[in-house]
Design a protein around this motif. Sequence first.
Motif, PDB file in Angstrom:
ATOM      1  N   UNK A  51      21.620   5.504  13.735  1.00 23.95           N
ATOM      2  CA  UNK A  51      22.804   5.225  12.906  1.00 23.95           C
ATOM      3  C   UNK A  51      23.325   6.554  12.378  1.00 23.95           C
ATOM      4  N   UNK A  52      24.568   6.857  12.703  1.00 24.21           N
ATOM      5  CA  UNK A  52      25.169   8.114  12.273  1.00 24.21           C
ATOM      6  C   UNK A  52      26.185   7.846  11.172  1.00 24.21           C
ATOM      7  N   UNK A  53      26.083   8.616  10.108  1.00 28.88           N
ATOM      8  CA  UNK A  53      26.893   8.356   8.907  1.00 28.88           C
ATOM      9  C   UNK A  53      28.166   9.193   8.932  1.00 28.88           C
ATOM     10  N   UNK A  54      29.276   8.527   8.865  1.00 27.60           N
ATOM     11  CA  UNK A  54      30.587   9.192   8.819  1.00 27.60           C
ATOM     12  C   UNK A  54      30.945   9.436   7.350  1.00 27.60           C
ATOM     13  N   UNK A  55      30.200  10.323   6.737  1.00 29.93           N
ATOM     14  CA  UNK A  55      30.337  10.572   5.281  1.00 29.93           C
ATOM     15  C   UNK A  55      31.713  11.170   4.946  1.00 29.93           C
ATOM     16  N   UNK A  56      32.146  10.920   3.724  1.00 28.70           N
ATOM     17  CA  UNK A  56      33.447  11.456   3.273  1.00 28.70           C
ATOM     18  C   UNK A  56      33.371  12.978   3.093  1.00 28.70           C
ATOM     19  N   UNK A  57      34.495  13.619   3.325  1.00 22.25           N
ATOM     20  CA  UNK A  57      34.519  15.090   3.276  1.00 22.25           C
ATOM     21  C   UNK A  57      35.745  15.603   2.529  1.00 22.25           C
TER      22      UNK A  57
END
Lengths: 341, 341
Positions: A145-151
């Motif tokens: 599971x890859x996290x598309x974290x906020x940037x």
Amino acid sequence: MKLPQYLLTLLLMLNVTAQAQEITKLNLPVPSTVSKEMQPLIAAEPFSYWNSHPKTPEQWKSWVNELAQFELQILPGIQQKFAVTIEQSQLANVNVFTITPKEIAPNNQERLLLHFHGGGYVLNPGKAGLSEAVMMAGYGQIKVISVDYRMPPDFPYPAAIDDAIAVYQELIKTHPTQKLGVFGTSTGGGMSLILALRASAEGLPLPAAIAAGTPWTDLTKTGDSYFTHEGIDNVLVSYDGWLGDAAQLYANGHDLTDPYLSPVYGNVKHFPPTLLITATRDLFLSNTIRMHWTLKQAEIPTDLIVFEGLSHAQYLMSLEAPENQQYFKELSQFFDKYLEY
Amino acid sequence: MKLPQYLLTLLLMLNVTAQAQEITKLNLPVPSTVSKEMQPLIAAEPFSYWNSHPKTPEQWKSWVNELAQFELQILPGIQQKFAVTIEQSQLANVNVFTITPKEIAPNNQERLLLHFHGGGYVLNPGKAGLSEAVMMAGYGQIKVISVDYRMPPDFPYPAAIDDAIAVYQELIKTHPTQKLGVFGTSTGGGMSLILALRASAEGLPLPAAIAAGTPWTDLTKTGDSYFTHEGIDNVLVSYDGWLGDAAQLYANGHDLTDPYLSPVYGNVKHFPPTLLITATRDLFLSNTIRMHWTLKQAEIPTDLIVFEGLSHAQYLMSLEAPENQQYFKELSQFFDKYLEY
């Protein structure tokens, strides 16, 4: 016809939007001690964008978008090679991608890896951050599971690591941490380490193992290889390019030596076994080996591997190279050793 | 009054017999991430003698003698600090020194370490090669036998390694290999590895563990850090100084890629657990990490440690520095883990 990944990478290096380069190119021979597949990447001019300095939020977004197009262009080839499926969903209101290989290895049926992508907390939004996760799922025959974290610029610190911990907390409600590993390269390696620091401080159970590829463990320009390897590393080239700007943009006024920004300063006493990987030309050589010492001094089981001749994260940049395969083999063996099944 | 070791080392660096230097001094800041005690050594100009090129046997002997005087000058201070005794004797007709600490640790009563000194197969004859062995005996509270192997110009290859194996064969007649470790730095690290290659090829039992500090594993100028770290390492500075000359002098016409000269090319399948240590500025960074890969690919248990900011073997050059103590702590823990008692 699909171009091989290394050719696409070379095309990016020759990008016509290149900025003026202030670093003198060193006259270094291409090592004979790396694979033939890696040699063109090592011989290449420094990445054209290393010295970009976006100023406004709009400039940052446009620059990030330009580079994301490149990543999005190579992703289908990688996905096809490994025959993985990619599903997008939300966990704890965070965008995540679940990557499932066609066949999951017998020992990996109940195991799960959590991935954080690299890119200095600014690059690789959405699917642009998935290549390492896809390779890991494919080589390792394991669900990722890859996290598309906020940037930033929209979401500076602590948004990224808040997203990381939120997903982690949600996951461990249903998934035993003994069967859960965390990994990532560069900023993704740094975030893997920071996740463990935060989990530890918040009294959460820690993942069973962490693999951090050339992790960004010190966001200040501290550590010898930021200086000795400037201009030797042809991927990052120098802290004083976009990288240092990204540190400031992300930190948004917070102290860069806060362990949640620079995990090398953190209290690692509860850490699980941790694998660290770097390379001889890596601008983050010191970032990696200093973290190794931090872990050793806390008597945490930790392994260090150094690739010959490669610059920062270059092991990810040629799907055709044995070094690429070797990286994921090391991670697979490591997780296989420390994760329950 | 005794001068501290690092001051004596600095005096050597400023040696008035210095040769002309052809390497441009890089403008590198002294890292804040190393100990205060190490900083003056890192800040120092390159070792004055790196670019010496003795031509005749007489010139070699005179040069070796000049440098030996320095080592002999610092040895009494080191011996005094650790209160060890040094006895000279012959084993299999080879000159050896037995170093016995005042107190041998309980677990080390029956253990023994065999040591090979560094110096490019030319430097550090007799007692001039003992400082590392004395430190190890002292820090580790363990008996050490250091081999004063023959060297060129009078005795080129294979004299040195013949002496090593002769002593080893003699020792293992009375000492179980399960309680025997082998170690050394630089050429001494290389010889520790070559000893295991020869023992393996000759059907002898292997030592229980090997610790090789920044080992000279490739006597040809092959390996990326010979190029990337030229002028960054202020101890060896470049392969093209005395070092490359010493490789030729020692090999005496033999192929430098012979595994008994360059153990990175050897068949390590029977090796015991092996510890490898290098540093971020080390000219032998690639020598060390390439050996790590050779061992990993043969699935030999092997640990890698990289010191921050140090040049080649610099961990030996300041008795006052925590890095010095850390090096011997790592070796002690490693041997304690793998040697029977």
